[in-house]
Structures are given as structure tokens and as C-alpha cells.
Scaffold this active site. Sequence first.
Site, short mmCIF file in Angstrom:
data_model
loop_
_atom_site.label_atom_id
_atom_site.label_comp_id
_atom_site.label_asym_id
_atom_site.label_seq_id
_atom_site.Cartn_x
_atom_site.Cartn_y
_atom_site.Cartn_z
N HIS A 101 0.87 -1.18 0.00
CA HIS A 101 0.00 0.00 0.00
C HIS A 101 0.91 1.22 0.00
CE1 HIS A 101 -3.10 2.91 1.07
NE2 HIS A 101 -2.30 3.32 2.04
N CYS A 129 -4.57 2.33 -4.92
CA CYS A 129 -3.80 3.38 -4.26
C CYS A 129 -2.51 3.70 -5.02
CB CYS A 129 -3.49 2.98 -2.82
SG CYS A 129 -2.55 1.43 -2.68
#
Length: 392
Positions: free
Chosen positions: A282, A356
Site C-alpha cells: 500500500h 492506491c
Amino acid sequence: RPSVAPPTIRGAADHPRRSRPAVGLPTIRGTADHPRRCRSRCSPPSAALPSGSSRLACVRTRACVCPMAVRAPAPKVKIRAPSARTAGCSTRQLCGGGEAEDYLVSTVVVDLADMCEATMEPVFLHVYDLSQQSLDYWRARMPKLACPYYVAVEVLGDEHSFGMDVIHGQAEVTANKPRKNPEHRYRSTLSMGYASLAPSQILRMIEGMDPDWNHNTFNLHSRSSHHFAESLCSQLGVAPLPSWIYDNVSSEAKVFLRVYNLGQTFLTRWHNSLAKSYGAFHTGVEIYGKEWCFGSTQDDSSGVCWIPPGGCDQHDFRESLYMGSTKLSEQEVERVLVFMMTEWPGSSYDMLRRNCHNFSEALCERLGIARPPAWVNELATTLAGGRADVQE
């Protein structure tokens, strides 16, 4: 037919081969009762341990464990005397209840100085913003401060650095817990690689740097925390410090890519350590003291939000990557992000095609800096390509 008495149920004690002595409770034997494994003069396990004794008491069985009976592994272990906090506590009291007993629990400590074989030790560089007191101290003496950062090197679980304590006016090599410098404000962590040296050799190396890095040799421009970290990383055989550490650019204009291991599970961290190119990550972009990221929502609201740098509690922080310095002011960056909030609703989130990492890449492009490395999103890109081939 004649009546037959019910069969007699025989236990293990009635069996000629399986007979066992009848006992009420199992007898717990310590190593002191073993004729071969313990040759030291130990009192029987039923006797109370004298104060300050180095013998251990098993918390679960309460059996006496003689340190001489334990085969010493590599590295060696040292047995500390019971600390003051536990000196008056028995093992029962430490376990949370029961009758008080006299067994004291000692602390077993692994001594890294005894490890003489080479290992693979990870090395990290922790970057701090100089404290306001340090900034005021140095700007009063030199109006053009060379660098607003303080850096430290983490290896073998400790953080080592060299700098000036402006409160006491003393410069020396110090060690503390990672990311816990008492004077400066933590900013980010950089992965420098692995040192293939023995822990004992690393400890001697750091101790040997003390004569050359002291109060008499300190110089903010030529012998500061940056130069100490550069020298230590060079001796450890890892990557050198990035050039932006030395740049005389405002720290607020720099852009960092925060990389996290996806989720908080050990399995993800283990997989990412083995296969970085196809790891599950992430990312978020840090600019002007805020970390911006993109995620899924249940409605049509924006999926773009900001958190304090490194403050994502849903994922495990891994490292920070310096992406460059933007020429946009803070107000211009805010206008860019307001426009991107409408472009990136949370309902449009897709784990493989619009995640993301795609947002981080789009934001870096708007800021006019380098694109994130391909390995952060390589797993999703590969899976998305495979899914497209199946649909065709």
C-alpha cells in the site's frame, strides 16, 4: 445357562506389563534429580530457592531448572539476577494469582557479542526533522543552515547516531531505540540493505568509532550525523545515503512515497521480504506534512484522504522513498488535490486497475516529480493483464 458375573474392568495398574505405581499427582522432577544431566550441587526441587540464586524456576511446572543442565546454544546466554521489580514477587504472583512461593524468575539475555558467525542483518536509516531548539541554536550561529535533517542508523535492534546536544553543549555517539530519538521529530525510514557481518564484529566496529567521533571532532558542515551515518553504512557494506539528505532545500517542499506491507499479517511481511517484485503493498504520497492516499468507499464520496505521515494503522509501514522536490507551493498543491478528489471517487476503486498505487502515480505526475517504482504495483498489473487475457 448359569449366571455369569459381570466382567471385571482392569486398569493399567492390574496389567502385568503396563503396571504403574499409583500416584495422586504427577511427581515433577527437576534436572537436579537427573543423575546424568546435572552434576552441579543443586538442592532438590522441593526446597525453596535462596535469595539471589541463579537457578531458574519453571513458571508452569515449578520444577528446578539448573543452568548447568541446559545445553548452551549459539549465541551464549547470560542469566541476570532478579530485578528489583520482581525481587519480591513469586512465580505464582507473576502469573496472576495463587499462593505465594519463594521461586524467583531470572532473566535470560542473548549476548550478541558472542555471535561470531556472519549473518544477514537489515540496516535502516531513520530521518528526523531538527527540533525547534536545535534550529534556533544553529541559525543564531549560521543564518544559512546547510540541512534541516538529523539521521541515525539502525542495526542489531539499536539506533546509532552522532550529533550535538544543544542543551548540554556536548557531541558524542549515542544509541537509543529505533525511531525514538528524544530530541528530534521522526520523519521517515529508508531501507539501506543488509550487512553480511557477524554481530560481534558490528558491535566492535561501532565501539571503535568513538575515538574519532567526539566533541572535539564535531563540525556541522563536515562531521555531523550525516557523515557518521555515511561512514557507518560504508563499513557495513550497504547503500550510501541519498543525495537529498544533504540538500539545502526546505523540508516542506520534498515529496516522499510511503510504502506499507498490505495489512498487518506476518504472512504479507514474509512474502514481501522474499518476492519484492510481486509483493502486496500500500502506498501514500507525503507532501507538506500530510500523507495523501486513495481507498474504497461505500458511497459516491471521494476516496482521497490524508493522514499524518506514517500514520496508516491498517497497514504495516515498510519504507519511505524520496521522489524529489516539487516547485508548487502549498496552496497550489491543495488546489491540485481538491480537483483530484472529484476525479477519484471511492466507488471507482478497483484492486487491480484503479488502486492506491495508481493514485500515487497520478499525484506524483501532477507534482512534476519522478514516478513511483514499478515494483510497488507489479503484482496488480500482472494480475490485471491475466484477467484481461481470460476475458478475451
